[in-house]
Design a protein around this motif. Structure first.
Motif, PDB file in Angstrom:
ATOM      1  N   ARG A   9     -12.284   1.128   2.358  1.00  0.00           N
ATOM      2  CA  ARG A   9     -10.930   0.577   2.517  1.00  0.00           C
ATOM      3  C   ARG A   9     -10.051   0.970   1.328  1.00  0.00           C
ATOM      4  O   ARG A   9      -8.895   1.350   1.498  1.00  0.00           O
ATOM      5  CB  ARG A   9     -10.988  -0.935   2.649  1.00  0.00           C
ATOM      6  CG  ARG A   9      -9.644  -1.578   2.869  1.00  0.00           C
ATOM      7  CD  ARG A   9      -9.760  -3.071   2.891  1.00  0.00           C
ATOM      8  NE  ARG A   9     -10.923  -3.445   3.683  1.00  0.00           N
ATOM      9  CZ  ARG A   9     -10.889  -4.229   4.736  1.00  0.00           C
ATOM     10  NH1 ARG A   9      -9.766  -4.747   5.114  1.00  0.00           N
ATOM     11  NH2 ARG A   9     -11.984  -4.526   5.388  1.00  0.00           N
ATOM     12  N   ILE A  12      -9.115   4.618   1.700  1.00  0.00           N
ATOM     13  CA  ILE A  12      -8.116   4.798   2.765  1.00  0.00           C
ATOM     14  C   ILE A  12      -6.741   4.387   2.275  1.00  0.00           C
ATOM     15  O   ILE A  12      -5.749   5.085   2.509  1.00  0.00           O
ATOM     16  CB  ILE A  12      -8.524   4.020   4.033  1.00  0.00           C
ATOM     17  CG1 ILE A  12      -9.730   4.691   4.687  1.00  0.00           C
ATOM     18  CG2 ILE A  12      -7.363   3.914   5.016  1.00  0.00           C
ATOM     19  CD1 ILE A  12     -10.368   3.880   5.795  1.00  0.00           C
ATOM     20  N   VAL A  13      -6.659   3.264   1.577  1.00  0.00           N
ATOM     21  CA  VAL A  13      -5.366   2.799   1.073  1.00  0.00           C
ATOM     22  C   VAL A  13      -4.826   3.769   0.030  1.00  0.00           C
ATOM     23  O   VAL A  13      -3.641   4.092   0.020  1.00  0.00           O
ATOM     24  CB  VAL A  13      -5.492   1.365   0.502  1.00  0.00           C
ATOM     25  CG1 VAL A  13      -4.256   0.967  -0.273  1.00  0.00           C
ATOM     26  CG2 VAL A  13      -5.746   0.372   1.621  1.00  0.00           C
ATOM     27  N   LYS A  14      -5.693   4.265  -0.851  1.00  0.00           N
ATOM     28  CA  LYS A  14      -5.253   5.184  -1.900  1.00  0.00           C
ATOM     29  C   LYS A  14      -4.716   6.492  -1.316  1.00  0.00           C
ATOM     30  O   LYS A  14      -3.720   7.021  -1.783  1.00  0.00           O
ATOM     31  CB  LYS A  14      -6.406   5.474  -2.858  1.00  0.00           C
ATOM     32  CG  LYS A  14      -6.021   6.392  -3.997  1.00  0.00           C
ATOM     33  CD  LYS A  14      -7.139   6.581  -4.994  1.00  0.00           C
ATOM     34  CE  LYS A  14      -6.672   7.476  -6.132  1.00  0.00           C
ATOM     35  NZ  LYS A  14      -7.649   7.556  -7.202  1.00  0.00           N
ATOM     36  N   TRP A  15      -5.376   6.995  -0.282  1.00  0.00           N
ATOM     37  CA  TRP A  15      -5.022   8.294   0.284  1.00  0.00           C
ATOM     38  C   TRP A  15      -4.261   8.182   1.609  1.00  0.00           C
ATOM     39  O   TRP A  15      -4.223   9.131   2.387  1.00  0.00           O
ATOM     40  CB  TRP A  15      -6.292   9.129   0.469  1.00  0.00           C
ATOM     41  CG  TRP A  15      -6.930   9.463  -0.831  1.00  0.00           C
ATOM     42  CD1 TRP A  15      -7.923   8.777  -1.465  1.00  0.00           C
ATOM     43  CD2 TRP A  15      -6.613  10.559  -1.675  1.00  0.00           C
ATOM     44  NE1 TRP A  15      -8.242   9.375  -2.649  1.00  0.00           N
ATOM     45  CE2 TRP A  15      -7.451  10.479  -2.807  1.00  0.00           C
ATOM     46  CE3 TRP A  15      -5.698  11.601  -1.600  1.00  0.00           C
ATOM     47  CZ2 TRP A  15      -7.396  11.402  -3.849  1.00  0.00           C
ATOM     48  CZ3 TRP A  15      -5.655  12.515  -2.634  1.00  0.00           C
ATOM     49  CH2 TRP A  15      -6.493  12.421  -3.739  1.00  0.00           C
ATOM     50  N   ARG A  16      -3.628   7.051   1.884  1.00  0.00           N
ATOM     51  CA  ARG A  16      -3.006   6.809   3.190  1.00  0.00           C
ATOM     52  C   ARG A  16      -1.929   7.827   3.559  1.00  0.00           C
ATOM     53  O   ARG A  16      -1.864   8.264   4.703  1.00  0.00           O
ATOM     54  CB  ARG A  16      -2.466   5.390   3.267  1.00  0.00           C
ATOM     55  CG  ARG A  16      -1.359   5.062   2.311  1.00  0.00           C
ATOM     56  CD  ARG A  16      -0.971   3.575   2.384  1.00  0.00           C
ATOM     57  NE  ARG A  16       0.035   3.226   1.419  1.00  0.00           N
ATOM     58  CZ  ARG A  16      -0.210   2.688   0.235  1.00  0.00           C
ATOM     59  NH1 ARG A  16      -1.447   2.439  -0.125  1.00  0.00           N
ATOM     60  NH2 ARG A  16       0.779   2.392  -0.579  1.00  0.00           N
ATOM     61  N   GLU A  17      -1.089   8.242   2.610  1.00  0.00           N
ATOM     62  CA  GLU A  17      -0.046   9.218   2.944  1.00  0.00           C
ATOM     63  C   GLU A  17      -0.650  10.568   3.320  1.00  0.00           C
ATOM     64  O   GLU A  17      -0.144  11.263   4.189  1.00  0.00           O
ATOM     65  CB  GLU A  17       0.935   9.402   1.779  1.00  0.00           C
ATOM     66  CG  GLU A  17       1.832   8.217   1.534  1.00  0.00           C
ATOM     67  CD  GLU A  17       1.295   7.280   0.466  1.00  0.00           C
ATOM     68  OE1 GLU A  17       0.126   7.460   0.037  1.00  0.00           O
ATOM     69  OE2 GLU A  17       2.029   6.363   0.073  1.00  0.00           O
ATOM     70  N   LEU A  19      -3.597  11.007   4.738  1.00  0.00           N
ATOM     71  CA  LEU A  19      -4.160  10.853   6.087  1.00  0.00           C
ATOM     72  C   LEU A  19      -3.072  10.917   7.153  1.00  0.00           C
ATOM     73  O   LEU A  19      -3.246  11.571   8.184  1.00  0.00           O
ATOM     74  CB  LEU A  19      -4.945   9.537   6.179  1.00  0.00           C
ATOM     75  CG  LEU A  19      -6.174   9.450   5.272  1.00  0.00           C
ATOM     76  CD1 LEU A  19      -6.765   8.048   5.298  1.00  0.00           C
ATOM     77  CD2 LEU A  19      -7.202  10.485   5.662  1.00  0.00           C
ATOM     78  N   VAL A  20      -1.944  10.274   6.901  1.00  0.00           N
ATOM     79  CA  VAL A  20      -0.823  10.338   7.845  1.00  0.00           C
ATOM     80  C   VAL A  20      -0.326  11.785   7.936  1.00  0.00           C
ATOM     81  O   VAL A  20      -0.039  12.287   9.030  1.00  0.00           O
ATOM     82  CB  VAL A  20       0.310   9.378   7.425  1.00  0.00           C
ATOM     83  CG1 VAL A  20       1.575   9.630   8.234  1.00  0.00           C
ATOM     84  CG2 VAL A  20      -0.134   7.931   7.574  1.00  0.00           C
ATOM     85  N   GLY A  56       1.681  12.964  -0.652  1.00  0.00           N
ATOM     86  CA  GLY A  56       0.604  11.978  -0.630  1.00  0.00           C
ATOM     87  C   GLY A  56      -0.447  12.229  -1.696  1.00  0.00           C
ATOM     88  O   GLY A  56      -0.982  11.283  -2.291  1.00  0.00           O
ATOM     89  N   ALA A  60      -1.382   9.564  -4.560  1.00  0.00           N
ATOM     90  CA  ALA A  60      -2.762   9.103  -4.711  1.00  0.00           C
ATOM     91  C   ALA A  60      -3.249   9.311  -6.141  1.00  0.00           C
ATOM     92  O   ALA A  60      -3.957   8.469  -6.687  1.00  0.00           O
ATOM     93  CB  ALA A  60      -3.672   9.821  -3.721  1.00  0.00           C
ATOM     94  N   ARG A  63      -1.827   6.474  -8.367  1.00  0.00           N
ATOM     95  CA  ARG A  63      -2.359   5.118  -8.194  1.00  0.00           C
ATOM     96  C   ARG A  63      -3.565   4.886  -9.097  1.00  0.00           C
ATOM     97  O   ARG A  63      -4.492   5.657  -9.121  1.00  0.00           O
ATOM     98  CB  ARG A  63      -2.765   4.894  -6.744  1.00  0.00           C
ATOM     99  CG  ARG A  63      -1.595   4.799  -5.824  1.00  0.00           C
ATOM    100  CD  ARG A  63      -2.029   4.398  -4.416  1.00  0.00           C
ATOM    101  NE  ARG A  63      -0.861   4.412  -3.563  1.00  0.00           N
ATOM    102  CZ  ARG A  63      -0.610   5.354  -2.663  1.00  0.00           C
ATOM    103  NH1 ARG A  63      -1.472   6.316  -2.458  1.00  0.00           N
ATOM    104  NH2 ARG A  63       0.499   5.308  -1.951  1.00  0.00           N
TER     105      ARG A  63
END
Length: 169
Positions: A9, A12-17, A19-20, A56, A60, A63
């Motif tokens: 989780r 996923i939050v760290k690399w969310r952009e 992934l999008v 992204g 990342a 962060r």
């Protein structure tokens, strides 16, 4: 009940952009492989996906996680920090220097504004990722240089940006 491990989780939050951006890139590739006007729309979506991925990756790398002391808030060019022992606010346009100070644990961003006390914000403060856009708006700031310094924090203050400082060029 959660079906995703906490470590996954966090990733996923760290690399969310990113992934999008990958999803947008794949959609663009699919549309670009078609014909007609959809092909040209696909190329535009493909370029947007690449831009999202590059942006992204930078976000990342910036962060540092959450759970650090205090909370950061950036509203209309004003950076505010509400810490357990101190806090304050500075206007991004009025900043004269930005320093990454690794002498404390965690390292802190030191924001200097003439006529005001310097504002120290831990790199892992809650909502600290909002600082990325604030810092990116500083004229002449080299984002890659800032990210490299953040990855390899030295136990000393490092000047990241200064208003009208030719030495940083």
């Amino acid at each position: 009940m959660s079906f995703i491990r906490p470590e996954a989780r966090v990733a996923i939050v760290k690399w969310r952009e990113v992934l999008v951006g990958l999803v947008v890139l794949l959609l663009g590739l699919w549309w670009a492989s078609g014909g007609g006007i959809l092909r040209w729309i696909g190329f535009a979506v493909l370029i947007a996906g690449i831009a999202l991925i590059v942006s992204g990756i930078q976000r990342a790398r910036f962060r540092r996680g959450t759970g650090g002391p205090g909370v950061v808030q950036v509203v209309e060019g004003e950076v505010a920090y509400f810490g357990p022992l101190n806090g304050g606010s500075v206007a991004v346009r009025a900043l004269s220097r930005l320093v990454l100070d690794g002498r404390s644990n965690p390292a802190v961003w030191a924001l200097y504004q003439p006529g005001r006390p310097q504002l120290h914000i831990p790199v892992n403060a809650e909502d600290g990722e909002a600082l990325f856009d604030a810092f990116a708006s500083l004229p002449g700031l080299k984002t890659e240089q800032m990210l490299a310094r953040l990855q390899d924090v030295k136990a000393e203050p490092v000047l990241i940006w200064a208003k009208d400082d030719r030495r940083l060029s």
